[in-house]
Every structure is written in structure tokens, then in C-alpha cells.
Motif scaffolding. Structure first.
Motif, mmCIF file in Angstrom:
data_model
loop_
_atom_site.group_PDB
_atom_site.id
_atom_site.type_symbol
_atom_site.label_atom_id
_atom_site.label_comp_id
_atom_site.label_asym_id
_atom_site.label_seq_id
_atom_site.Cartn_x
_atom_site.Cartn_y
_atom_site.Cartn_z
ATOM 1 N N LEU A 129 11.628 4.627 31.071
ATOM 2 C CA LEU A 129 10.224 4.449 29.714
ATOM 3 C C LEU A 129 10.649 3.052 29.693
ATOM 4 O O LEU A 129 9.264 2.816 29.136
ATOM 5 N N ALA A 137 16.702 2.617 29.686
ATOM 6 C CA ALA A 137 16.540 4.237 29.322
ATOM 7 C C ALA A 137 15.277 4.860 29.830
ATOM 8 O O ALA A 137 14.522 3.656 30.618
ATOM 9 N N GLY A 138 15.199 6.180 30.163
ATOM 10 C CA GLY A 138 14.543 7.012 30.441
ATOM 11 C C GLY A 138 14.459 8.637 30.236
ATOM 12 O O GLY A 138 15.196 8.527 29.243
ATOM 13 N N GLU A 139 14.043 9.581 30.899
ATOM 14 C CA GLU A 139 14.115 11.011 31.292
ATOM 15 C C GLU A 139 15.252 11.379 31.435
ATOM 16 O O GLU A 139 13.755 11.236 33.294
ATOM 17 N N ASN A 198 13.936 17.216 30.539
ATOM 18 C CA ASN A 198 14.091 16.021 29.546
ATOM 19 C C ASN A 198 14.750 15.740 28.717
ATOM 20 O O ASN A 198 14.101 15.061 27.742
ATOM 21 N N GLN A 199 16.125 15.430 29.176
ATOM 22 C CA GLN A 199 17.101 14.776 28.320
ATOM 23 C C GLN A 199 16.688 13.375 27.931
ATOM 24 O O GLN A 199 16.263 11.870 29.476
ATOM 25 N N TYR A 200 16.510 12.943 26.738
ATOM 26 C CA TYR A 200 16.478 11.315 26.975
ATOM 27 C C TYR A 200 18.047 10.644 26.986
ATOM 28 O O TYR A 200 18.491 10.533 26.442
ATOM 29 N N VAL A 236 21.390 9.667 25.513
ATOM 30 C CA VAL A 236 20.800 9.126 23.261
ATOM 31 C C VAL A 236 21.246 9.587 22.820
ATOM 32 O O VAL A 236 21.638 9.372 21.389
ATOM 33 N N THR A 238 16.401 10.373 18.248
ATOM 34 C CA THR A 238 15.050 10.992 19.105
ATOM 35 C C THR A 238 14.427 9.529 19.403
ATOM 36 O O THR A 238 15.011 8.431 19.499
ATOM 37 N N LYS A 239 13.380 9.575 20.222
ATOM 38 C CA LYS A 239 12.447 8.153 20.175
ATOM 39 C C LYS A 239 12.122 7.076 19.676
ATOM 40 O O LYS A 239 11.225 5.953 18.904
ATOM 41 N N PRO A 245 12.318 3.526 23.291
ATOM 42 C CA PRO A 245 12.750 3.287 24.665
ATOM 43 C C PRO A 245 13.072 1.841 24.729
ATOM 44 O O PRO A 245 14.633 1.097 25.347
ATOM 45 N N ALA A 273 16.765 1.577 23.309
ATOM 46 C CA ALA A 273 17.892 1.951 23.767
ATOM 47 C C ALA A 273 18.128 1.339 25.697
ATOM 48 O O ALA A 273 19.502 1.068 25.691
#
Length: 350
Positions: A41, A72-74, A92-94, A147, A150-151, A156, A159
Motif C-alpha cells: 500500500l 506497509a500493506g495487506e 487481509n491483515q494490515y 500493525v 486501523t488505517k 499506510p 506505517a
């Protein structure tokens, strides 16, 4: 997919088309390791990338690789053994990537003493093996840090820079004691975070920022520095205010800045070299010995410290100075980084 890669003999970052990677068991290392696929991301750009374009820097890489060590991503795909081996990781985890990529084995002489930032068993992600300057990246599960925010709480781009620009400063200041007077030399992508860590996390009494750029001195004051001056004015500042620098951090790492921090540190003070602007600096033995100065180096940060950094960001104790650009502007951003046209950290968003 489009990736931005290092090629042998190239003078700068190169755009290239590569296949989307797939997670699989790693048979090359012949270890029980598992891999997952991360959709990137945001990816921060770091001056360390320039080492691979510096002819004085010796490395062993002969094959191209995708650069980028702040990612940083998913998680979008898991290797077969990930769920059983790393049950805290899921689709789908951040997440962020601890690109130091340590082995974390109990038999490792550095990982076994909580110094995994020094582990050299594998190349770091983006500095020898494929990194985050691409839409997708395969990563060892051991290098993934959730993380746990939340975003909105940690966007991102923040992060991404937590993994180096904040982590490196945090690790360098791990032994800083509350009440000290601190000098931060070099207010760039790392130094601006160091000012805040010293003041808001470590409880330094006085934080002095030094930089050649007026705009960065102003930025330092805005994030909590007590004083912000150019290096040539340090002597008069210390004298006029009766200050003694207990610990000095060199976030530039060239001959002139190293000389300056040595000159202005108090007797029996500590100088910590963080950035590597030069491959070698001169050490004046007589003045250093007369002061009994302690000189240390500092490298990146541990996986555990990265977890702590994410908490600090969530609590808003540190506000990294970043500039976001779209992924397609990576080559332009890289040239701006090379030519010192950036104030803080540039982050590519996808």
C-alpha cells in the motif's frame, strides 16, 4: 507488474516488468520457513538505497532485485504452513515488513541476544532481495509485524516509514536517559523523528537540533526541539545558555558533522553515529581521549522495537515528516532523493 529495480551497472533506479510473485515454501534455504504475499500500500524511499549506486560500496549482488525496504500493506495470500506456524497472521491483515529480515533462530549468535538488527544471515528485503517498490511482494512470515491499528490511526505511509525512518532513530536512542541534554545533528527523514523520540518518548530535558537548512530548523522547533541552530552556531549556543551535551547523535555521518559532534560533546559524553553519509571519517584521537568520549554506532532496529514503534505512532508521540507521491513517480522521487531535494521521507503510495 511494474517494479523498480536495481540492475548491475545501472546508475539509478530502473523501471521493469516482472511477474507477480507467489507464496511458497522456501526450498533454497532448506529451513522450515514459510512465505506469504503482501499487497503493498505504501513504500518509503531511503538514502540507504544509494549505496548500491556508490562505486565505493562493496557488495556481492550480481542479479537484479526490486528495491524498497520500507513497506506497509495487506496479506493477500498465505504459504501452506503459515497458519500453523504463525497463527497470528491471517488474510487481509494490515502489516508492515521488518526488512532487516533476520533469521530469528535460537542458534544465531545475534538473534539469540535480542540483536536481530545485526543478523546478516539473509539479505535485507529491498537491499539484496526483492523489496517493496512493487505492487506485490513475497515475504518470510518471520519478517511480518501486524500493525494492530486501523488505517485511520496509522495511515499506510506512516506505517511504511515506521520500519526504518522511525525504527532506526528509536533504536539509536534506546539507552537515552530521561533528563539528558541531547544534540541531534541532521534534521532529515530520521533526525526529525529523533527529536520527537528524545522529547516525547525518552524524556530528554533539552533537545538541540542542528542542520544547515533553515526550513528544517523550523520543522525541528515545531515538533519539540528546544533549540535549533546551524552547526557553526552550536558553540555560542552552548556557551550562552550554559548547556552541556550529554549525548549527541550524528544523523548525517560525514567528516564535518562527526567533527562537530565530537567538538561539542561534554567530557565523558556519548556520540552515536547513525547515518552513513561517508564510508570513512577521521577520528582525532587527542581531543577525543582528553574528553574520554564514548563513540558508538547504531544500525536499524529489532523486530520487537518495530512493534514498540507502531504503538508510539498510534499514540501520536511521533509525527514523521513525509511527502507522498504516486507509485508511477518513483523514478522522479528517486532522483530528488539523490539530489537532496527532499525535506523528509518520500513515500510512494499505490
Amino acid at each position: 507488474m511494474t517494479a523498480y529495480r536495481w540492475f548491475p551497472g545501472a546508475q539509478t533506479l530502473t523501471k521493469a516488468e516482472v511477474a507477480v510473485p507467489e507464496p511458497a515454501a522456501d526450498e533454497v534455504e532448506r529451513l522450515t520457513v514459510v512465505i506469504l504475499l503482501v499487497k503493498i500500500l505504501a513504500a518509503g524511499m531511503c538514502h540507504s538505497d544509494m549505496l548500491y549506486y556508490d562505486t565505493s560500496f562493496q557488495h556481492t549482488k550480481t542479479k537484479p532485485f526490486t528495491m524498497g525496504h520500507e513497506g506497509a500493506g495487506e496479506i493477500i495470500a498465505l504459504g501452506e504452513s503459515v497458519p500453523s506456524t504463525y497463527p497470528d497472521l491471517h488474510l487481509n491483515q494490515y502489516v508492515v515488513i521488518h526488512a532487516r529480515n533476520p533469521c530469528l533462530l535460537s542458534t544465531c549468535p545475534v538473534c539469540s541476544i535480542d540483536a536481530d538488527n545485526l543478523c546478516a544471515r539473509y539479505f535485507p528485503c529491498g537491499l539484496g532481495i526483492d523489496g517493496s517498490y512493487a505492487p506485490y511482494m513475497v515475504v518470510h512470515a518471520r519478517a511480518i509485524v501486524p500493525v494492530n491499528a486501523t488505517k485511520d490511526e496509522i495511515p499506510p505511509p506512516l506505517a511504511a516509514v515506521s520500519t526504518d525512518a522511525v525504527l532506526t532513530s528509536y533504536h539509536a536512542m534506546k539507552d537515552l536517559r530521561a533528563g539528558e541534554t541531547v544534540l541531534v545533528m541532521g534534521i532529515g527523514g530520521l533526525g526529525i523523528n529523533a527529536v520527537q523520540i528524545a522529547k516525547n518518548v525518552k524524556g530528554a530535558q533539552i533537545v538541540i537540533a542542528a542542520d544547515l537548512r533553515d526550513e528544517m530548523l523550523q520543522e525541528a522547533l515545531e515538533v519539540g526541539a528546544d533549540y535549533a541552530v546551524k552547526p557553526e552556531d552550536l558553540g555560542s549556543l552552548l556557551y550562552n545558555h550554559g548547556l552541556n551535551v550529554d549525548t549527541a547523535y550524528d544523523f548525517v555521518g560525514v567528516g564535518s558533522t562527526f567533527k562537530s559532534v565530537l567538538e561539542h560533546i561534554r567530557p565523558r559524553g556519548t556520540v552515536i553515529i547513525v547515518d552513513l553519509g561517508a564510508t570513512c571519517v577521521e577520528l582525532p584521537l587527542v581531543p577525543v581521549t582528553r574528553k574520554e568520549v564514548t563513540i558508538k554506532s547504531s544500525l536499524w532496529g529489532t523486530k520487537k522495537e518495530l512493534e514498540e514503534v507502531l504503538v508510539i505512532l498510534k499514540d501520536k508521540k511521533v509525527r514523521p515528516l513525509i511527502e507522498t507521491r504516486h507509485f508511477v513517480q518513483a523514478l522522479e522521487a528517486f532522483e530528488d532523493l539523490k539530489n537532496s531535494k527532499l525535506k523528509g521521507r518520500v513515500v510512494m503510495v499505490l
